[in-house]
Write an enzyme that holds these catalytic residues in place. Structure first.
Site, PDB file in Angstrom:
ATOM      1  CG  HIS A  36       7.757  -6.605  -9.450  1.00  0.00           C
ATOM      2  ND1 HIS A  36       8.546  -6.400  -8.273  1.00  0.00           N
ATOM      3  CD2 HIS A  36       7.616  -5.473  -9.841  1.00  0.00           C
ATOM      4  CE1 HIS A  36       8.797  -5.346  -8.174  1.00  0.00           C
ATOM      5  NE2 HIS A  36       8.124  -4.779  -9.039  1.00  0.00           N
ATOM      6  CG  ASP A  37      11.992  -6.256  -9.406  1.00  0.00           C
ATOM      7  OD1 ASP A  37      11.851  -6.070 -10.747  1.00  0.00           O
ATOM      8  OD2 ASP A  37      11.866  -5.154  -8.558  1.00  0.00           O
ATOM      9  CE  LYS A 123       9.976  -2.685 -10.555  1.00  0.00           C
ATOM     10  NZ  LYS A 123      10.776  -2.657  -9.452  1.00  0.00           N
TER      11      LYS A 123
END
Length: 307
Positions: A36-37, A123
């Protein structure tokens, strides 16, 4: 407004993790790994040479390597480098322009660059499920477990876990493969997930659940451990190869020492650092194996070292 400068803090240890309400078990046939990110922009707010980032990168790298080896799909999220005010929405009021102010920091950090078979999703909001095809992909793959790593624990990682739960996907939050603004925020995120929507595990728990530590510790297992840390196949490492030339650094070596100690093999960082090849390491390690890990014909194993 904006992300604060983040001071170093110690990554949670396994014995510091909250108690889980659920006893869900990871299944390689059901799981997807979410990274995630992990963009350079978000890591710029840390001291990248200190905790928790050092452990964060090491642990995500290990989990990703194990997932890839077990055929588990790996999905990355990346916030876009260019966003209009309308696309950014309320995030603009909370955090300012974000990546649009530093678009050159958009890529995933080099240590975790996506592979050719990995999926990368753009995202737009905290949760990785919002305005992406993550849920659709998981359903097409027939998978209903999500292993969550990345930044930041109490924002996107925690809310992704919550939304996974609300879509009947079991989230597994990897405590020492996520990081946050502060240790307090990190602990809050772990506690919330453990008590309200998922299971909190350590990276070691994940590796164990996906097959780590079940075979006797022999030369081939040592080769496999080193290959995983170097992100190579075991076949690429010959016993006489210089491990330094293959990319071994102090962080990976410290990780290996910890794994060996967990297997009951007493060894120090200096012991291994003074030797350069897998064959040298096995010569040093094999006499120190606990009885349960000793090969039936250790003499043959030693003479079988490939140069």
């Amino acid at each position: 407004m904006g992300i604060p400068s983040i001071q170093p803090y110690f990554m949670p240890r396994k014995d510091e993790l909250p108690n889980n309400r659920m006893s869900w078990t990871l299944d390689p046939e059901r799981a997807v790994l979410l990274i995630h990110d992990m963009q350079q922009y978000f890591l710029d707010y840390y001291d990248n040479q200190a905790s928790p980032v050092v452990e964060l990168l090491t642990n995500i790298r290990q989990v990703r390597a194990r997932c890839t080896a077990r055929g588990i799909p790996v999905v990355y999220t990346m916030q876009p480098s260019e966003q209009t005010p309308e696309e950014r929405g309320l995030l603009l009021e909370f955090w300012g322009p974000g990546l649009t102010a530093r678009p050159h920091r958009h890529p995933i950090v080099n240590e975790l660059a996506p592979g050719d078979t990995d999926t990368v999703l753009t995202k737009w909001r905290y949760s990785a499920f919002q305005r992406t095809d993550l849920l659709g992909l998981m359903r097409r793959w027939g998978r209903d477990q999500l292993i969550i790593c990345g930044v930041y624990a109490h924002i996107g990682c925690m809310l992704t876990a919550g939304e996974a739960f609300m879509n009947d996907v079991q989230p597994f939050f990897v405590a020492d493969a996520t990081s946050d603004f502060t240790r307090n925020w990190h602990e809050m995120a772990m506690t919330y997930v453990a008590q309200r929507c998922g299971v909190v595990l350590s990276a070691r728990d994940v590796l164990d659940a996906l097959g780590e530590g079940r075979a006797p510790f022999d030369l081939e297992r040592l080769r496999s451990e080193v290959a995983e840390l170097l992100e190579l196949s075991a076949a690429e490492i010959q016993d006489g190869d210089s491990l330094l030339d293959l990319g071994l650094d102090s962080i990976r070596l410290m990780t290996l020492v910890e794994r060996l100690r967990n297997a009951g093999i007493e060894i120090s960082f200096v012991d291994l650092a003074e030797r350069a090849t897998l064959g040298d390491w096995w010569e040093l390690l094999s006499p120190r194996l606990p009885q349960a890990h000793r090969p039936r014909s250790q003499g043959e194993e030693m003479h079988g070292v490939r140069g």
